[in-house]
Write an enzyme that holds these catalytic residues in place. Structure first.
Site, PDB file in Angstrom:
ATOM      1  N   ASP A 362       0.856  -1.182   0.000  1.00 31.96           N
ATOM      2  CA  ASP A 362       0.000   0.000   0.000  1.00 31.96           C
ATOM      3  C   ASP A 362       0.895   1.236   0.000  1.00 31.96           C
ATOM      4  O   ASP A 362       2.095   1.136   0.269  1.00 31.96           O
ATOM      5  CB  ASP A 362      -0.894  -0.030   1.245  1.00 31.96           C
ATOM      6  CG  ASP A 362      -1.879   1.123   1.271  1.00 31.96           C
ATOM      7  OD1 ASP A 362      -2.331   1.526   0.187  1.00 31.96           O
ATOM      8  OD2 ASP A 362      -2.198   1.621   2.363  1.00 31.96           O
ATOM      9  N   ASP A 622      -1.901  -0.936   5.989  1.00 26.48           N
ATOM     10  CA  ASP A 622      -2.258  -0.470   7.329  1.00 26.48           C
ATOM     11  C   ASP A 622      -3.744  -0.175   7.482  1.00 26.48           C
ATOM     12  O   ASP A 622      -4.214   0.066   8.586  1.00 26.48           O
ATOM     13  CB  ASP A 622      -1.460   0.786   7.681  1.00 26.48           C
ATOM     14  CG  ASP A 622      -1.806   1.966   6.774  1.00 26.48           C
ATOM     15  OD1 ASP A 622      -2.358   1.736   5.679  1.00 26.48           O
ATOM     16  OD2 ASP A 622      -1.505   3.111   7.153  1.00 26.48           O
ATOM     17  N   ASP A 626      -6.942  -2.900   3.196  1.00 29.57           N
ATOM     18  CA  ASP A 626      -5.879  -3.854   2.871  1.00 29.57           C
ATOM     19  C   ASP A 626      -6.149  -5.246   3.434  1.00 29.57           C
ATOM     20  O   ASP A 626      -5.455  -6.208   3.072  1.00 29.57           O
ATOM     21  CB  ASP A 626      -4.536  -3.363   3.436  1.00 29.57           C
ATOM     22  CG  ASP A 626      -4.132  -2.012   2.873  1.00 29.57           C
ATOM     23  OD1 ASP A 626      -4.149  -1.873   1.643  1.00 29.57           O
ATOM     24  OD2 ASP A 626      -3.819  -1.110   3.661  1.00 29.57           O
TER      25      ASP A 626
END
Length: 903
Positions: A362, A622, A626
């Site tokens: 990410d 985080d 995700d």
């Protein structure tokens, strides 16, 4: 008002919506009950926890543990036969007890470490179900616990609120929402106006989602989904789906267990067939004499003895210590990785990181700092239209301080992150915004809206006695510059910034109602973490493909990828991924470098497509968005300050939020796999020697060279101590210069086979020769062996095959056998390191265990007596045995040196 600013814009962005707010009366008490019955409560269904006893039982499903269980049952059967049928002593049960202890240690340790990690890792649900929420019911405003929100409720939203459920906005005034936990976008404008709907937004502009947070503004929403039906709830539910992905280590241990079982069964069958052939050959006939019952009974007894010998060989062949070695290695790495900011929740994740071929990461909070900052500011100069004098700089300071709704709490930004970045920049210039804001006399404000794309604040000019005013304007450069004089230079600069994916602002001011003057152009970004480029380079040099999967727009994602050193040749959006079939995505998965505007499902599909291509995938993230990909990956890595849903779905939590810690996890994983290989190398070498010795002894008719108690000590060395010694070896940085191993390749490599067979066979020849010598000669001490070869007199036999080994002969054979393994342990430690076996830097724990093995052997021989069937050896005999067996290490060192020179 300045004549260059539209007067009607001062009404705000949603004045028409506010006019109808009084019409939203909310649900009645009866409607609340009916809605809850129809749609459920606003609670996320928690993960179904596996009972501890099931977790413990699952450890027995390991193929090597299954082999051990079979070996334990067979060994128990033999022990009962020897105890009751042959009147053996209680020592016959030592072997099965040893195997059972090995099983208990392997399964118990694995269960305990994972159970302990689960307890340490347990996180409270990110949703506080008792937190009060303002709602309108029966025409009155009231507060109810978050868990009692139902579909149809009218919820009042204010700055700082965490949105309790998914809903449709009925009213929205200057509303900015942080959707980074779901989409990666830290600021999303929300509005009910049709002309302000953003077609490129991940979620509709008039929709707000559970778990996101209102940065500024206020509004009213009608709840459309609660609990598991919310977008947040669907993501949470997906994280509970077991993808049943087999780790590379699982696959390798399955193959190893199958090989060992097949090989041991084959050799056992060979023993039985060979001994039966020997029976008929020694008796001079190839059929049983039915007229002689005694002959038939003798054959059955001989056949039973052969079966017992075959079972014994199977028990010897099984590497009892391997499951424990794997467990100890994983547990040790688990503990040591914590010191490098990697909190491991699932033990096998330690090793799987070493096999990773792809990392899907990410952006927000992982590659970047999740803190908007001013990266460039262009202020006045002689050759530009920007205000050149000190007055222009002062206007910039006042504009940032006064024309803003954000504030600072230490280093924490309260409110709009973009405005917070300007306040942080102002502080870096040594200017405190608070006195400027508090002393300013505001006469007029125009709030920001996506329609206007700017905000303005008029204050009384503190330096004027004529009631003059100063108007500060901040907004999109194309809008602000339309009000001001614009030079070509600024247009080119803005174009460069925008191509880099930076957010741009223009600051201007005007005295009274004059034409505004452009004071500054600002570029703002969420900067990458300082250690990320080097960490990404380290991973790519190690042969790992890094892909960026984010909810940000294409330009921002591409710029971040460029800054961290990744290629931007293949960029897709989430919508493009969604349009692909699974087969189309699988064909393109390896080539994709960036996926922008990605939704949770897009991330998970990419992970599954890569897995279908044979890749070992690690995912970092985080946010709640995700979580599905974290769960589906071979290894999920969450950030320490990530959401609870992300942490719950992950296998490892990066405590310091640093991508560099991921590189260290890869190094630990690769080194761990090497340590497991070294233990297999060491133990299978011993097993080859032991199996060949048993096989040869079966045809030679010799006594067992090692007693049961001696075998227990040998197994302790081979299993527990060797596992602890080799598991404690530190990681080797050189493994990061290699490409990821092929997960399809067997854990026993060709060099390992050469070592196992070559050294194992050599040990077999040496021990068999020593055994033959003891069987055919009276040996009183080690020096008498030397005399046999230096004397001219013929070999004095001690009765041939019927001679039973004396305690001194057992002591010599036992010590020689152990010292051969002792020196070979150093060879196993140095295997594939490229270093000398004498280079023991960082191997303090290894040396400590080696010393324990050596001292333990001395204590057993010197004080074991009848329990171990040994007699003490004097110093000279110890010295001769140590020197005589040391060529195992010396030759190994010479071979390593020669390979290094030739390479």
């Amino acid at each position: 008002m300045n004549k260059h600013i539209r007067p009607e814009s001062s009404l705000g962005d949603d004045s028409s919506a506010r006019n109808g707010s009084e019409g939203h009366w909310g649900l009645s008490a009866a409607e609340v009950i009916a809605s809850r019955r129809a749609h459920g409560s606003n609670v996320l269904t928690p993960h179904e926890r596996t009972p501890w006893w099931r977790k413990l039982l699952s450890k027995f499903a390991d193929p090597l543990i299954v082999i051990l269980l079979v070996a334990a049952v067979l060994s128990i059967g033999i022990s009962f036969y020897e105890y009751f049928g042959l009147n053996g002593g209680s020592t016959v049960f030592f072997e099965p007890v040893g195997i059972i202890i090995a099983i208990a240690l392997a399964t118990g340790l694995a269960f305990w470490f994972e159970h302990k990690a689960d307890r340490e890792f347990s996180l409270l649900n990110q949703q506080n179900d008792r937190e009060p929420v303002r709602v309108r019911r029966d025409g009155h405003e009231t507060q109810v616990p978050r868990s009692e929100i139902v579909v149809g409720d009218i919820v009042l939203l204010s700055t700082g609120d965490e949105i309790p459920a998914d809903g449709q906005l009925l009213e929205a005034t200057q509303m900015q929402v942080d959707e980074s936990s779901l989409t990666g976008e830290p600021v999303c404008h929300k509005s009910t106006r049709h002309d302000e709907q953003d077609a490129e937004a991940t979620y509709p502009t008039d929709m707000v989602l559970r778990g996101t947070k209102i940065l500024e503004g206020h509004g009213l929403m009608c709840v459309t989904a609660v609990g598991d039906a919310t977008e947040n709830g669907r993501v949470f539910t997906e994280t509970q789906i077991d993808s049943s992905v087999r780790t590379p280590l699982n696959e390798q241990l399955d193959r190893l267990g199958l090989l060992i079982s097949r090989a041991s069964y084959a050799v056992a069958a060979l023993v039985i067939v060979g001994r039966v052939v020997m029976w008929f050959y020694s008796n001079g006939q190839w059929t049983l004499d039915n007229a002689n019952p005694d002959n038939f009974v003798l054959f059955l007894a001989y056949l039973l003895q052969s079966l017992m010998l075959a079972v014994t060989l199977i028990v010897v062949a099984v590497p009892e210590g391997l499951p424990m070695a794997v467990t100890l290695s994983l547990a040790y790495s688990m503990r040591r990785m914590l010191s490098t900011n990697n909190l491991v929740r699932r033990m096998h994740a330690c090793e799987t990181m070493g096999a990773a071929t792809v990392i899907c990461t990410d952006k927000t909070g992982t590659l970047t700092q999740n803190l908007m900052q001013v990266v460039e500011m262009k202020m006045g100069s002689q050759d530009s239209s920007l205000q050149p004098d000190e007055r222009g700089q002062e206007c910039v300071f006042f504009n940032i301080a006064v024309n803003s709704t954000a504030s600072l709490d230490g280093d924490k930004v309260l409110g709009n992150p973009t405005e917070g970045a300007l306040l942080l920049w102002l502080r870096s210039q040594g200017v405190d915004y608070q006195p400027l804001r508090e002393n300013a006399q505001v006469t007029e404000e125009i709030p920001f809206s996506t329609e206007r794309k700017y905000m303005a604040t008029r204050i009384a000019d503190p330096d004027s006695a004529e009631h003059d005013t100063l108007l500060y304007i901040k907004g999109a450069p194309e809008v602000v510059m339309e009000m001001c004089k614009m030079e070509q230079e600024e247009g080119l600069l803005l174009s460069q910034w925008q191509q880099r994916g930076l957010r741009t602002l223009a600051l201007a001011h005007a005295r009274n109602y004059e034409k505004p003057v452009l004071d500054a152009l600002v570029a703002i970004a969420d900067p990458i973490r300082t250690d990320v480029p080097a960490a990404v380079k380290k991973c790519t040099q190690a042969g790992i493909d890094v892909k960026v999967v984010t909810g940000d727009n294409v330009l921002t994602a591409a710029e971040i990828a460029r800054q961290i050193g990744l290629s931007t040749h293949s960029i897709l959006t989430g919508s493009e991924v969604a349009e692909m079939s699974d087969e189309e995505l699988r064909q393109q998965a390896r080539d994709i470098t960036i996926v922008a505007r990605a939704r949770p499902t897009d991330k998970r599909r990419l992970v599954e497509a890569l897995q279908a291509c044979g890749e070992v995938v690690a995912v970092t993230g985080d946010g709640t968005n995700d979580a599905p990909a974290l769960k589906a990956a071979h290894v999920g890595l969450s950030m320490g300050d990530g959401t609870a849903v992300a942490k719950e779905a992950s296998d490892i939590t990066i405590i310091d939020n640093s991508f560099a810690s991921i590189g260290r996890a890869v190094m630990w994983g690769r080194s761990l796999y090497r340590n497991i290989q070294r233990f297999i190398l060491f133990q299978l070498t011993v097993n080859v020697c032991a199996c060949l010795t048993v096989l040869a002894g079966a045809f030679m008719g010799t006594d067992a060279p090692l007693t049961v108690t001696q075998m227990l000590w040998v197994n302790l060395i081979m299993d527990t101590f060797a596992a602890m010694a080799l598991a404690s070896l530190p990681p080797t940085p050189t493994v990061m210069r290699e490409r990821p191993r092929d997960r399809r390749k067997f854990i026993i490599s060709t060099p390992m086979w050469h070592f196992i067979i070559g050294v194992g066979f050599t040990f077999f020849v040496l021990t068999t020769a020593l055994l033959w010598l003891f069987e055919n000669a009276e040996i009183s001490d080690i020096r008498s062996i030397t005399a046999l070869f230096t004397s001219d007199s013929p070999l004095q036999t001690g009765g041939g095959a019927g001679h039973h080994l004396s305690e001194i002969e057992l002591s010599l054979f036992f010590t020689t056998f152990v010292m051969l393994q002792f020196w070979n342990l150093f060879n196993a430690r140095a295997f594939l390191t490229g270093r000398s076996a004498f280079d023991l830097r960082g191997c303090g724990e290894f040396l400590f265990i080696v010393v324990i093995i050596f001292l333990g052997q001395i204590l057993i021989v010197e004080f074991g007596g009848a329990m171990f069937n040994v007699e003490p050896l004097d110093f000279s005999q110890w010295l001769i045995i140590i020197i005589a067996t040391s060529p195992v290490l010396i030759i190994g060192e010479a071979v390593r040196w020669l390979k290094k020179v030739l390479s």
